[in-house]
Design a protein around this motif. Sequence first.
Motif, mmCIF file in Angstrom:
data_model
loop_
_atom_site.group_PDB
_atom_site.id
_atom_site.type_symbol
_atom_site.label_atom_id
_atom_site.label_comp_id
_atom_site.label_asym_id
_atom_site.label_seq_id
_atom_site.Cartn_x
_atom_site.Cartn_y
_atom_site.Cartn_z
ATOM 1 N N ASP A 169 0.865 -1.178 0.000
ATOM 2 C CA ASP A 169 0.000 0.000 0.000
ATOM 3 C C ASP A 169 0.904 1.232 0.000
ATOM 4 O O ASP A 169 1.672 1.449 0.952
ATOM 5 C CB ASP A 169 -0.898 -0.019 1.235
ATOM 6 N N LYS B 285 7.271 10.681 -11.598
ATOM 7 C CA LYS B 285 6.554 9.546 -11.029
ATOM 8 C C LYS B 285 6.269 9.816 -9.551
ATOM 9 O O LYS B 285 6.848 10.722 -8.932
ATOM 10 C CB LYS B 285 7.361 8.251 -11.177
ATOM 11 N N ASP B 286 5.366 9.030 -8.988
ATOM 12 C CA ASP B 286 5.010 9.130 -7.578
ATOM 13 C C ASP B 286 6.257 8.869 -6.728
ATOM 14 O O ASP B 286 6.887 7.808 -6.863
ATOM 15 C CB ASP B 286 3.922 8.097 -7.275
ATOM 16 N N ASP C 254 4.321 -3.032 -10.369
ATOM 17 C CA ASP C 254 3.210 -2.836 -11.296
ATOM 18 C C ASP C 254 1.922 -2.527 -10.553
ATOM 19 O O ASP C 254 1.725 -2.930 -9.409
ATOM 20 C CB ASP C 254 3.027 -4.108 -12.134
ATOM 21 N N HIS C 255 1.033 -1.779 -11.259
ATOM 22 C CA HIS C 255 -0.320 -1.505 -10.755
ATOM 23 C C HIS C 255 -1.356 -2.442 -11.368
ATOM 24 O O HIS C 255 -2.387 -2.703 -10.752
ATOM 25 C CB HIS C 255 -0.745 -0.072 -11.113
ATOM 26 N N SER C 256 -1.126 -2.924 -12.597
ATOM 27 C CA SER C 256 -2.163 -3.641 -13.330
ATOM 28 C C SER C 256 -2.396 -5.035 -12.767
ATOM 29 O O SER C 256 -1.459 -5.709 -12.329
ATOM 30 C CB SER C 256 -1.800 -3.739 -14.822
ATOM 31 N N CYS D 127 -5.060 -4.921 -7.693
ATOM 32 C CA CYS D 127 -6.283 -4.783 -6.912
ATOM 33 C C CYS D 127 -7.027 -3.575 -7.452
ATOM 34 O O CYS D 127 -6.533 -2.876 -8.328
ATOM 35 C CB CYS D 127 -5.992 -4.642 -5.410
ATOM 36 N N ASP E 268 -7.599 -0.805 -6.040
ATOM 37 C CA ASP E 268 -7.162 0.422 -5.381
ATOM 38 C C ASP E 268 -5.899 0.928 -6.057
ATOM 39 O O ASP E 268 -4.889 0.235 -6.101
ATOM 40 C CB ASP E 268 -6.912 0.134 -3.895
ATOM 41 N N ASP E 269 -5.922 2.155 -6.579
ATOM 42 C CA ASP E 269 -4.760 2.704 -7.264
ATOM 43 C C ASP E 269 -3.572 2.925 -6.335
ATOM 44 O O ASP E 269 -2.459 3.188 -6.802
ATOM 45 C CB ASP E 269 -5.121 4.031 -7.947
ATOM 46 N N GLU E 270 -3.787 2.833 -5.040
ATOM 47 C CA GLU E 270 -2.709 3.006 -4.086
ATOM 48 C C GLU E 270 -1.949 1.700 -3.824
ATOM 49 O O GLU E 270 -0.990 1.693 -3.044
ATOM 50 C CB GLU E 270 -3.252 3.546 -2.761
ATOM 51 N N CYS E 271 -2.360 0.616 -4.452
ATOM 52 C CA CYS E 271 -1.707 -0.679 -4.265
ATOM 53 C C CYS E 271 -0.782 -0.983 -5.436
ATOM 54 O O CYS E 271 -1.136 -0.759 -6.599
ATOM 55 C CB CYS E 271 -2.746 -1.797 -4.147
ATOM 56 N N VAL E 272 0.396 -1.489 -5.124
ATOM 57 C CA VAL E 272 1.329 -1.955 -6.159
ATOM 58 C C VAL E 272 1.836 -3.330 -5.757
ATOM 59 O O VAL E 272 1.743 -3.735 -4.590
ATOM 60 C CB VAL E 272 2.512 -0.982 -6.356
#
Length: 253
Positions: free
Chosen positions: A59, A78-79, A117-119, A122, A124-128
Motif C-alpha cells: 500500500d 513519477k510518484d 506494477d499496478h495492473s 487490486c 485500489d490505485d494506491e496498491c502496487v
Amino acid sequence: MTTPLTLTPLPGVPFVRRGDDLAALILRGLRRARLALQDGDVLVVAQKVVSRAEGRLVDLRTITPSAEARALAAKVEKDPRLVELILRESNAVLRAVPGVLIVEHKRGFVCANAGIDHSNVCGDDECVLLLPEDPDRSAADLRRRLEEAVGKRLGVIINDSHGRAWRLGTVGVAIGISGVPALVDLRGRRDLVGRELRATQIGAADELAAAASLVMGQADEGTPVVHVRGFPYPLRDASLQELIRPKERDLFR
C-alpha cells in the motif's frame, strides 16, 4: 520428426491472494483441463499470482519517500512513494528520464520500475505489487510441490513482461526458473550445410516464457498458468543467472 509444442492455459484459476496454495490451484486447474502431468512437462506461471500468493502487495500510503526518491521522482515525473520502492528493489539506476526509470533489479536483470506494477493487482490505485523476493526459489518450491504430488519430472518458469533495448513492445521473459534449461548452448553443432555453429546460444526459457505470455494474455483473460508439453530440450537444473548478461559484455551500460 519434431515433437509438437502444445501450450494449454489452465481454466478456472481464481484470483490469487496472500497465502493461497499455488500448487493446489494448479493441480485443480490441470484436472479441469483433463491434463495428466508427464515427465518433461513445464508449467509457466505468471509473476503476479506468485507475488500475490507470497504477500508482495504494498500500500503506497504506508511508504515514506526518502530525499533521494523525491529528487528522482521529480526528474522522472513519477510518484515519489513508487520511486522509493523501486530504489529499495534495485541495485542501481541505469536510466532516468521523464516517464522512464530503468534499473538493475536486485536479482541482477535490467527492467523498468524494478518490475513493480499496478495492473491486475487490486482495485485500489494506491496498491502496487513487487516481484517475488527470490523468483528462482519460488519456482523451485512450486516445482517440488508439484513433483511430489504427481511423481513426474517437471519444469517451472515464472514469467513477467519486459521491454527490450532494440525493439518496441513488451514480451514475456523468465524471471524464475527451476528444472528448465535457461540457456541452450549449440556451439559446436553443425548447421544444415555442415558449418560449425560458433556463437549460437538459445535463450530457451525466455522463448517459452514469451510463448506462454501469448496464451496468458495481458488484460482480463484470467489465465495465469500455462501447461507446456513438447519442450524441445532436455530438462535440467538451471537458474536465472544463466541469462544475465555480464556487465562487461553489456553494450547498453
